[in-house]
Each structure stands twice: as C-alpha cells, then as structure tokens.
Design an enzyme around this catalytic site. Structure first.
Site, PDB file in Angstrom:
ATOM      1  N   ASP A 121       0.827  -1.204   0.000  1.00 20.55           N
ATOM      2  CA  ASP A 121       0.000   0.000   0.000  1.00 20.55           C
ATOM      3  C   ASP A 121       0.870   1.267   0.000  1.00 20.55           C
ATOM      4  O   ASP A 121       1.848   1.354   0.747  1.00 20.55           O
ATOM      5  CB  ASP A 121      -0.879   0.039   1.251  1.00 20.55           C
ATOM      6  N   HIS A 123      -1.070   4.534  -0.462  1.00 21.03           N
ATOM      7  CA  HIS A 123      -2.071   5.395   0.179  1.00 21.03           C
ATOM      8  C   HIS A 123      -1.742   6.889   0.143  1.00 21.03           C
ATOM      9  O   HIS A 123      -1.749   7.568   1.163  1.00 21.03           O
ATOM     10  CB  HIS A 123      -2.279   4.965   1.625  1.00 21.03           C
ATOM     11  N   ASP A 153      -3.947  -0.195  -3.475  1.00 20.96           N
ATOM     12  CA  ASP A 153      -4.206   0.831  -2.456  1.00 20.96           C
ATOM     13  C   ASP A 153      -3.297   2.038  -2.654  1.00 20.96           C
ATOM     14  O   ASP A 153      -2.433   2.345  -1.831  1.00 20.96           O
ATOM     15  CB  ASP A 153      -4.067   0.253  -1.047  1.00 20.96           C
ATOM     16  N   ASN A 185      -8.356  -2.963  -2.392  1.00 20.75           N
ATOM     17  CA  ASN A 185      -9.746  -2.699  -2.013  1.00 20.75           C
ATOM     18  C   ASN A 185     -10.073  -1.204  -2.067  1.00 20.75           C
ATOM     19  O   ASN A 185     -11.235  -0.816  -2.223  1.00 20.75           O
ATOM     20  CB  ASN A 185     -10.043  -3.251  -0.617  1.00 20.75           C
ATOM     21  N   HIS A 186      -9.060  -0.336  -1.978  1.00 17.71           N
ATOM     22  CA  HIS A 186      -9.312   1.107  -2.084  1.00 17.71           C
ATOM     23  C   HIS A 186      -9.449   1.556  -3.532  1.00 17.71           C
ATOM     24  O   HIS A 186      -9.769   2.722  -3.771  1.00 17.71           O
ATOM     25  CB  HIS A 186      -8.207   1.888  -1.379  1.00 17.71           C
ATOM     26  N   HIS A 244      -3.249  -8.322  -3.595  1.00 13.06           N
ATOM     27  CA  HIS A 244      -3.408  -7.281  -2.585  1.00 13.06           C
ATOM     28  C   HIS A 244      -3.851  -7.859  -1.248  1.00 13.06           C
ATOM     29  O   HIS A 244      -3.216  -7.618  -0.219  1.00 13.06           O
ATOM     30  CB  HIS A 244      -4.420  -6.220  -3.025  1.00 13.06           C
ATOM     31  N   HIS A 345      -2.196  -4.902   2.165  1.00 12.96           N
ATOM     32  CA  HIS A 345      -3.513  -4.797   2.802  1.00 12.96           C
ATOM     33  C   HIS A 345      -3.499  -4.562   4.309  1.00 12.96           C
ATOM     34  O   HIS A 345      -4.445  -4.011   4.846  1.00 12.96           O
ATOM     35  CB  HIS A 345      -4.315  -6.060   2.479  1.00 12.96           C
TER      36      HIS A 345
END
Length: 451
Positions: A121, A123, A153, A185-186, A244, A345
């Site tokens: 990730d 982010h 992500d 998932n994002h 992920h 994740h």
C-alpha cells in the site's frame, strides 16, 4: 578489451605506453535448430545483425503528457498552483484515457520474471514513494534493472492520492513492460467514495476539494474506470503468488482440484466489484472481492477452530470478508506448485512481516496514516531469482518536498501558500508522539532470505 599496457616506460615523458592489440575479425554463430557453431568473418553485416537484435528489444514510445506527470512528481512544490487547477484535472482525464486501454489488455493474473521489486500500500504518501524513487530507481524506471510490481491501495488516507496514482499511471504508459499495478480494495468506489468515513482524506473528497464538486466527481469517476481495469494478481517466476488481500476460495461447485489462477483469468477485464457492473457474474465478482479483501487468519482463529474444513473462515473485518489459515494456504500452494504468497492490505510498523509458517509475506509501503507510531517504517521486497531481500526506510529519512507544519522550512511562507501545500499533502501536521509499542526500533538485517 583488445589492448594491453606496457610497463617499460616507453611512452612520452617516461610514462607507460598503451599498445593496441588487433581484434579478431571473426565471429561465432550458433544455429538455433541444430546447435552447430559456424565461424564467419566479421564485416559490415555485424552491425546489421546487431541492429536486428536491438529491434527485438522492447521500445518505449515518448508520451509528452505522461512525461509531464513524471516532471510534476520530481518537483511538486514548483507545481503547487497547477496541482489544484482545471488544467491538472483535464490532464488527469486524458492520462486516464490512455491508461484504461493498457490495463484492460492485461491478464487478470500476470506472469512475471524476476528480478522484481514488490510494493504494498502507498495510500497517497508522496514522501515514502519519493524514498523508493530516490533509492531504487534514482536514474529512472527505464534505466533501473528489473521490474516493479505495486499491489494496490494507491489512494485514500494520504493527502497526495492524485499525485501518487497519476505518477504510477504515467510510468505505466511510458514503460508498460517495466511497471505493473494490481488492484486493492481502495480501488473500488464503495471504499474510495466513502467520504463520511475518511472525510477530507477520502479520495473523492480530495478530488472535489481540488477541482470543485462537478469536475472533482468527474475526475474521481474517470480514475475509478481505470481501477476497474487493473489486474488482480501476479505470479513471479512461477513460484510466488502476489495479490493485494489474499488467496481466494474456489468458485462454488467447481471441481475439487480446479485451478484458481485459471479462474482468475476468467474474471471480466472491466469489473466494478464493489459495487459491480450488471455484466459481472456473481461467483467471479465474489472471487475478485476476496482477492482484494481477505487476510491471513490470526493464531487465535487457527487454534480456536473458527476456520472451516477448507481452512477459510470469517474475517474480523466483517462485511462478508474471509480469512485464510494454514490449511487453505497449504492447499493453494500445493495445487499451483507455488512456494510463497506476497500480499499487502495490512499495516505493519516494520514495513514487512511474515506469517503462516513464513510462507506469507505482508508488505506495506507507507509509514503514515495507520496508527503505527512515529517510528513506523515502510518497506518493499526485492525478488531476485532464488533470493528475497527486504528493503525498508529509516524513520530519519526526509525528502525535500513534504514538510511538517512546524518545520523551519515553511515558517517563512505566506499562509496562503502553506494552505495550498496542505491541500496537496506537501505540508502535514507534526508527527504524533511515539507509541510505547514501537519505542524500541530495530532494523531488518541486511542478509537476504533464501526462497
């Protein structure tokens, strides 16, 4: 190198003289069908043969728009006004249109060869991404050995979501066989559109704060259409499964030994997942959802018997998500003749962690916005044939672009410029106090781990 050095002091001024030796004017050619070796004289045809070999290598077409995004990433402070402008929004829409075509053409499970760097990730954390680019591909992706795989992500939480995801997309457009991006998932509308939960750190809110309500929602939707086309998984060297979230369960009512990687390839190349498009088959949508949402089961779940006979169980995350235990992982690895899983994740203060009898690696490539303490670090994994090497960032690293609000670097700036930089994540609040749990900071050892 076709030359030797005399040591008799025969050169001018008493120094050594270089003597050039003649190069062989012959070359050896191997017949690819018989293996026979044929010796021929080298002439002008040698340069033609070299040209033919070079023509078979992948070539990268210049793309001025993608290159513009690379330059923005290199010095975002100089572009701070542009980063909230209608021009930036229009450029993002054009970039997304180019990226959609590339991702839709890729398989849902990629097959890649090492050496390859694997990232978790990010982010919207521009500072940590700069750490990796400063230290791993300092000369540029195209001039760096190996490939680069990102596990998803890219948006939410960090305030530079737009810069992070457009930079990676620009790299993909410029060097499609060097960099690969999976879906997290994002990268679904249900999550990156959850403004009530993430507030100003949600991806949709960041888009609207930059470009206004209407244009912000248009940019958000167009980038989500790119996310709908991202691959879900990858296999490195036919030995390491990358994803992920985690390994998915088989499609219901499939044969006991059905190949799940082949099932992944049947997932629609354009999938909303959460929420789905009308054309998505529910069993395959569920499988895709598990790819981006599932986690390794905790030891307490393994010991308490909460997991089913197949080694899967309900995830503590809730919402219908699943977790996988040792048996589920054993079966998956054995069925597909694999050795390890690398996934993302889950936040970890040390960037990389091991679970499931050291067969499941979790890599996290952002050190902020996840309540891991001020000494948390980000990491990535270099897979290099029969070795894996963990690379982590020291918490003392600072780049030249992201500064704390109380830093001397920004105290003399006008409030208006500070506000502009805050909006794009270039000025952040001061670091939180260190959690006791992470007070003792230990770096990973430099020794690589055998695979």
């Amino acid at each position: 190198n076709g030359r030797c050095l005399r040591a008799d002091g025969g050169g001018e001024g008493g120094g050594p003289r270089r003597k050039h030796l003649p190069l062989s004017s012959e070359r050896n050619e191997v017949d690819p069908t018989t293996g026979a070796v044929r010796r021929t004289r080298m002439n002008r045809q040698a340069s033609i043969a070299t040209s033919e070999v070079l023509d078979t290598l992948p070539s990268y077409q210049a793309d001025l728009l993608a290159q513009k995004f690379i330059e923005i990433y290199k010095d975002p402070v100089a572009m701070v006004t542009y980063l909230s402008s209608p021009e930036f929004a229009q450029d993002i829409l054009k970039l997304a249109g180019k990226a959609k075509t590339i991702f839709e053409a890729e398989q849902r499970c990629l097959f890649l060869e090492s050496p390859i760097y694997v990232f978790g990730d990010t982010h919207g954390n521009l500072e940590d991404l700069h750490f990796f680019s400063d230290n791993i591909w300092k000369l540029g992706i195209n001039l760096s050995a190996g490939r680069f795989l990102f596990l998803g992500d890219y948006v939410d939480r960090g305030m530079s979501s737009l810069e992070v995801v457009t930079y990676l997309m620009a790299l993909k457009i410029l060097y499609p066989t060097k960099i690969y991006m999976l879906r997290g998932n994002h990268e679904t509308r249900d999550v990156n559109g959850w403004e009530e939960h993430y507030e100003e750190r949600s991806f949709i809110r960041q888009c609207k704060d930059r470009f206004g309500e209407d244009m912000g929602e248009l940019v958000w939707e167009e980038l989500n259409q790119v996310f709908d086309r991202l691959p879900l998984s990858a296999v490195i060297d036919r030995d390491i499964f990358c994803i992920h979230g985690g390994i998915p369960r088989p499609i219901p009512d499939s044969p006991p030994n059905a190949n799940r990687i082949e099932m992944l390839q049947r997932i629609s190349p354009v999938s909303g997942i959460n929420p789905p498009y009308e054309h998505e088959d529910e069993p395959y949508r569920q499988m895709a959802s598990e790819c981006i949402w599932s986690d390794p089961a905790g030891e307490d779940q393994e010991e308490s018997g909460e997991l089913g006979a197949d080694g899967f169980g309900e995830s503590p995350r809730g919402g219908g998500t699943v977790c996988f235990g040792n048996k589920a992982l054993d079966d998956f690895l054995a069925q597909h003749q694999l050795s390890y899983v690398i996934r993302a994740h889950e936040a970890h203060a040390y960037g990389v962690s091991l679970s499931k009898r050291a067969r499941c690696f979790t890599v996290f490539s952002t050190s902020k916005d996840h309540n891991q303490g001020s000494k948390a670090i980000c990491g990535c994994i270099l897979v290099d044939f029969d070795q894996m090497e963990v690379i982590t960032r020291s918490p003392h690293y600072r780049n030249h672009y992201v500064h704390r609000r109380d830093s001397m670097s920004v105290t003399d700036l006008p409030e208006r410029e500070i506000a502009q930089r805050e909006k794009v994540g270039l000025v952040i609040e001061g670091e939180p106090s260190s959690d006791e749990e992470y007070e003792e900071y230990e770096e990973y050892e430099d020794e690589p781990m055998e695979t």
